[in-house]
Design a protein around this motif. Structure first.
Motif, PDB file in Angstrom:
ATOM      1  N   SER A 194       0.835  -1.206   0.000  1.00 26.23           N
ATOM      2  CA  SER A 194       0.000   0.000   0.000  1.00 26.23           C
ATOM      3  C   SER A 194       0.865   1.251   0.000  1.00 26.23           C
ATOM      4  O   SER A 194       0.545   2.237  -0.665  1.00 26.23           O
ATOM      5  N   MET A 199       2.484  -6.076  -6.595  1.00 24.77           N
ATOM      6  CA  MET A 199       1.846  -4.797  -6.315  1.00 24.77           C
ATOM      7  C   MET A 199       0.384  -5.049  -5.990  1.00 24.77           C
ATOM      8  O   MET A 199      -0.129  -6.144  -6.251  1.00 24.77           O
ATOM      9  N   HIS A 220       3.561   1.693  -1.406  1.00 22.07           N
ATOM     10  CA  HIS A 220       4.174   1.882  -2.725  1.00 22.07           C
ATOM     11  C   HIS A 220       3.125   1.953  -3.838  1.00 22.07           C
ATOM     12  O   HIS A 220       3.485   1.998  -5.013  1.00 22.07           O
ATOM     13  N   TYR A 221       1.862   1.974  -3.485  1.00 19.52           N
ATOM     14  CA  TYR A 221       0.799   1.904  -4.485  1.00 19.52           C
ATOM     15  C   TYR A 221       0.869   3.053  -5.501  1.00 19.52           C
ATOM     16  O   TYR A 221       0.729   2.837  -6.701  1.00 19.52           O
ATOM     17  N   GLN A 222       1.094   4.253  -5.039  1.00 22.78           N
ATOM     18  CA  GLN A 222       1.103   5.419  -5.928  1.00 22.78           C
ATOM     19  C   GLN A 222       2.260   5.382  -6.921  1.00 22.78           C
ATOM     20  O   GLN A 222       2.188   5.995  -7.980  1.00 22.78           O
ATOM     21  N   GLU A 223       3.327   4.663  -6.583  1.00 22.65           N
ATOM     22  CA  GLU A 223       4.479   4.561  -7.481  1.00 22.65           C
ATOM     23  C   GLU A 223       4.148   3.731  -8.723  1.00 22.65           C
ATOM     24  O   GLU A 223       4.809   3.858  -9.745  1.00 22.65           O
ATOM     25  N   ASN A 224       3.167   2.844  -8.576  1.00 24.91           N
ATOM     26  CA  ASN A 224       2.761   1.946  -9.667  1.00 24.91           C
ATOM     27  C   ASN A 224       3.924   1.099 -10.181  1.00 24.91           C
ATOM     28  O   ASN A 224       4.028   0.828 -11.381  1.00 24.91           O
ATOM     29  N   LEU A 225       4.809   0.698  -9.252  1.00 25.16           N
ATOM     30  CA  LEU A 225       5.940  -0.161  -9.597  1.00 25.16           C
ATOM     31  C   LEU A 225       5.895  -1.412  -8.727  1.00 25.16           C
ATOM     32  O   LEU A 225       5.640  -1.326  -7.521  1.00 25.16           O
ATOM     33  N   PRO A 226       6.147  -2.567  -9.324  1.00 26.01           N
ATOM     34  CA  PRO A 226       6.141  -3.790  -8.520  1.00 26.01           C
ATOM     35  C   PRO A 226       7.284  -3.803  -7.509  1.00 26.01           C
ATOM     36  O   PRO A 226       8.355  -3.254  -7.763  1.00 26.01           O
ATOM     37  N   ARG A 284      -5.717  -3.579  -6.387  1.00 20.09           N
ATOM     38  CA  ARG A 284      -6.697  -2.491  -6.299  1.00 20.09           C
ATOM     39  C   ARG A 284      -6.194  -1.465  -5.290  1.00 20.09           C
ATOM     40  O   ARG A 284      -5.252  -1.744  -4.544  1.00 20.09           O
ATOM     41  N   PRO A 285      -6.781  -0.304  -5.270  1.00 20.67           N
ATOM     42  CA  PRO A 285      -6.314   0.738  -4.351  1.00 20.67           C
ATOM     43  C   PRO A 285      -6.433   0.306  -2.882  1.00 20.67           C
ATOM     44  O   PRO A 285      -7.323  -0.460  -2.515  1.00 20.67           O
TER      45      PRO A 285
END
Length: 139
Positions: free
Chosen positions: A18, A67, A20-26, A70-71
């Motif tokens: 969570s 990742m 790292h969610y905004q980074e959209n990187l695994p 979902r949000p």
């Protein structure tokens, strides 16, 4: 009532993803394991289970990893606990025909409270309550 270390590790993994969610990187398993204090081999098993319930997703390749699927606002503690254990709260007294009805009602009331509370706690709320540590700021 005692939850397993597996449920604690699963919640830690989802919280770590969570963040790292905004980074959209695994995130690599090794990195996530080190950040969250989870044995890497155990983490892989947990992530596979979380993936089967559409809580996380994986990407293959050199830059691959895991990742959130979902949000964080759409993933609850109840989702994680159900993934790991099938139920957030269960006892044989709820289903035992020999359990006194008044006790069965008490078990059901307790079950309802625990399930509702677990479902109400999202990973976004956990991050927000942490006061923005690890938050990214843009100028």
């Amino acid at each position: 009532m005692k939850l397993s270390v597996k449920s604690d590790y699963a919640a830690r993994a989802v919280l770590g993803l969570s963040r790292h969610y905004q980074e959209n990187l695994p995130q690599r398993v090794e990195t996530l394991a080190a950040e969250q204090g989870i044995p890497p081999k155990f983490l892989v098993q947990i992530l596979i289970e979380l993936k089967s319930r559409n809580i996380v997703r994986s990407l293959r390749g050199k830059q691959g990893g895991y990742m959130l699927a979902r949000p964080p606002a759409e993933i609850s503690m109840g989702d994680v606990l159900r993934c790991m254990h099938g139920h957030v709260f269960d006892t044989t007294g709820i289903h035992d025909k020999d359990c006194p009805p008044e006790l069965r009602r008490a078990w059901l009331q307790l079950q309802t409270s625990v399930v509702e509370t677990a479902n109400a706690i999202t990973f976004q709320q956990l991050m927000d309550a942490h006061g923005g540590k690890n938050a990214m700021y843009y100028i």
